[in-house]
Design a protein around this motif. Sequence first.
Motif, mmCIF file in Angstrom:
data_model
loop_
_atom_site.group_PDB
_atom_site.id
_atom_site.type_symbol
_atom_site.label_atom_id
_atom_site.label_comp_id
_atom_site.label_asym_id
_atom_site.label_seq_id
_atom_site.Cartn_x
_atom_site.Cartn_y
_atom_site.Cartn_z
ATOM 1 N N UNK A 214 0.701 -1.338 -0.030
ATOM 2 C CA UNK A 214 0.105 0.220 -0.075
ATOM 3 C C UNK A 214 0.688 1.120 -0.091
ATOM 4 N N UNK A 215 1.910 1.248 0.573
ATOM 5 C CA UNK A 215 2.953 2.341 0.690
ATOM 6 C C UNK A 215 3.207 2.710 -0.898
ATOM 7 N N UNK A 216 3.268 1.854 -1.892
ATOM 8 C CA UNK A 216 3.658 2.534 -3.108
ATOM 9 C C UNK A 216 2.564 3.516 -3.423
ATOM 10 N N UNK A 217 1.432 3.350 -2.905
ATOM 11 C CA UNK A 217 0.248 4.367 -3.752
ATOM 12 C C UNK A 217 0.557 5.558 -3.131
ATOM 13 N N UNK A 218 1.427 5.981 -2.340
ATOM 14 C CA UNK A 218 1.603 7.173 -1.614
ATOM 15 C C UNK A 218 2.302 7.884 -2.389
ATOM 16 N N UNK A 219 3.246 7.077 -3.534
ATOM 17 C CA UNK A 219 4.057 7.910 -4.690
ATOM 18 C C UNK A 219 3.105 8.487 -5.393
ATOM 19 N N UNK A 220 1.788 7.901 -5.687
ATOM 20 C CA UNK A 220 0.947 8.365 -6.815
ATOM 21 C C UNK A 220 0.445 9.890 -6.036
ATOM 22 N N UNK A 221 0.203 9.860 -4.790
ATOM 23 C CA UNK A 221 -0.361 10.970 -4.422
ATOM 24 C C UNK A 221 0.882 12.315 -4.518
ATOM 25 N N UNK A 222 2.137 11.571 -4.065
ATOM 26 C CA UNK A 222 3.169 12.737 -3.959
ATOM 27 C C UNK A 222 3.261 13.320 -5.522
ATOM 28 N N UNK A 223 3.142 12.166 -6.541
ATOM 29 C CA UNK A 223 3.276 12.811 -7.758
ATOM 30 C C UNK A 223 2.107 13.807 -8.074
ATOM 31 N N UNK A 224 0.845 13.564 -7.789
ATOM 32 C CA UNK A 224 -0.001 14.691 -7.782
ATOM 33 C C UNK A 224 0.065 15.983 -7.244
ATOM 34 N N UNK A 225 0.753 15.866 -6.083
ATOM 35 C CA UNK A 225 1.051 17.225 -5.320
ATOM 36 C C UNK A 225 2.548 17.651 -5.620
ATOM 37 N N UNK A 226 3.151 16.920 -6.828
ATOM 38 C CA UNK A 226 4.401 17.918 -7.194
ATOM 39 C C UNK A 226 3.956 19.163 -7.858
ATOM 40 N N UNK A 227 2.385 19.045 -8.412
ATOM 41 C CA UNK A 227 2.008 20.269 -9.030
ATOM 42 C C UNK A 227 1.636 21.258 -7.755
ATOM 43 N N UNK A 228 2.450 22.200 -7.602
ATOM 44 C CA UNK A 228 2.315 23.093 -6.454
ATOM 45 C C UNK A 228 1.119 23.681 -5.972
ATOM 46 N N UNK A 229 0.057 23.880 -7.108
ATOM 47 C CA UNK A 229 -0.989 24.723 -6.841
ATOM 48 C C UNK A 229 -1.801 24.053 -5.872
ATOM 49 N N UNK A 230 -1.725 22.451 -5.817
ATOM 50 C CA UNK A 230 -2.270 21.742 -5.026
ATOM 51 C C UNK A 230 -1.852 21.736 -3.841
ATOM 52 N N UNK A 231 -0.857 22.357 -3.294
ATOM 53 C CA UNK A 231 -0.325 22.278 -1.903
ATOM 54 C C UNK A 231 -1.433 22.888 -0.996
ATOM 55 N N UNK A 232 -2.119 24.128 -1.629
ATOM 56 C CA UNK A 232 -2.978 24.678 -0.971
ATOM 57 C C UNK A 232 -3.745 25.608 -1.968
ATOM 58 N N UNK A 233 -4.984 25.339 -2.323
ATOM 59 C CA UNK A 233 -5.915 25.915 -3.364
ATOM 60 C C UNK A 233 -6.436 27.142 -2.609
ATOM 61 N N UNK A 234 -6.334 28.294 -3.392
ATOM 62 C CA UNK A 234 -6.890 29.429 -2.815
ATOM 63 C C UNK A 234 -8.000 30.033 -3.721
ATOM 64 N N UNK A 235 -8.736 29.222 -4.481
ATOM 65 C CA UNK A 235 -9.648 29.532 -5.326
ATOM 66 C C UNK A 235 -10.989 28.987 -4.543
ATOM 67 N N UNK A 236 -11.948 29.032 -5.404
ATOM 68 C CA UNK A 236 -13.136 28.082 -4.946
ATOM 69 C C UNK A 236 -13.342 26.749 -4.808
ATOM 70 N N UNK A 237 -13.681 26.204 -3.761
ATOM 71 C CA UNK A 237 -13.228 24.720 -3.682
ATOM 72 C C UNK A 237 -14.080 24.115 -5.025
ATOM 73 N N UNK A 238 -15.101 24.613 -5.517
ATOM 74 C CA UNK A 238 -15.958 23.952 -6.766
ATOM 75 C C UNK A 238 -14.717 23.837 -7.827
ATOM 76 N N UNK A 239 -13.729 24.774 -7.916
ATOM 77 C CA UNK A 239 -12.759 24.482 -8.930
ATOM 78 C C UNK A 239 -11.895 23.418 -8.702
ATOM 79 N N UNK A 240 -11.695 22.941 -7.670
ATOM 80 C CA UNK A 240 -10.673 21.737 -7.321
ATOM 81 C C UNK A 240 -10.924 20.555 -8.400
ATOM 82 N N UNK A 241 -11.932 20.223 -8.807
ATOM 83 C CA UNK A 241 -12.486 19.051 -9.755
ATOM 84 C C UNK A 241 -11.633 19.344 -10.825
ATOM 85 N N UNK A 242 -12.106 20.653 -11.697
ATOM 86 C CA UNK A 242 -11.485 21.173 -13.025
ATOM 87 C C UNK A 242 -9.803 21.042 -12.891
#
Length: 259
Positions: A214-242
């Motif tokens: 299961x620990x390998x799955x953490x790599x996928x989450x880490x990959x997603x969060x290399x996109x720095x915008x996802x470290x903290x969204x400062x827009x409307x939460x409804x824009x998170x999906x897009x």
Amino acid sequence: MLSYPATIPLSSRTLSHLAECIRGHRRQRRSRWRRLDPGRQALLTLAHLRNGDTYTRLAAGFGIGVTTAWRYVREAVDLLAAAADDLATAMERIRKLAYAILDGTLIPIDRVADQRPYYSGKHKRHGVNVQVIADAAGRLVWASAALPGAIHDLSAARVHGIIDALSSADVMTFADKGYQGAGGSVRTPFKRHRYRPKLSRRQEAVNRAHARVRARGERAIATLKTWKLLTKLRCCPRRATAIVQAILVLHRVETSPYS
């Protein structure tokens, strides 16, 4: 305001893909002259998503207004999100895997007026819940739409139909204790209950082996969060999906040499 040269850790293939999407969209709309050509608009969007640069910084760097920067980024994100795979399409790839790893992550957000649905008691902060599916090597395969952070991982997976889809395809899936009771093809570790005997040595050994997978799955989450915008969204939460869907499309382009 001072300026300085900076880099974006992405290939030119990703830039070209996004620029071509924007160029096609402009042709379809018969758009007139704009302040930035498709290539520059694509670069602006990638700087925002990957580096997390604010609209104010982007506007100053590209010589445009803040509102124009916001509009250009939003347009490009919506174009990418429209091309993202839904779960049914992603299952065509997932069912070919040896096994899948399912996990949830919280993407932090600023506080909003109706903040209670977005407060995660587990993480003690406000955010949105995103379900992530990874392959056996921990590579990111698919990510769900964003739901309010107060929703439990198992509930979120059921809302998206992930449990049913994985079980129908008979894909063995490893998940943490938050998915206890999911059933189907989802495998979770043994959980010790308060008024029951301690776990046996065999159960503890199974849990350790399960955790290693299961620990390998953490790599996928880490990959997603290399996109720095996802470290903290400062827009409307409804824009998170897009935003998440746009990042998924860019990730596939970046990692696939044939995109």
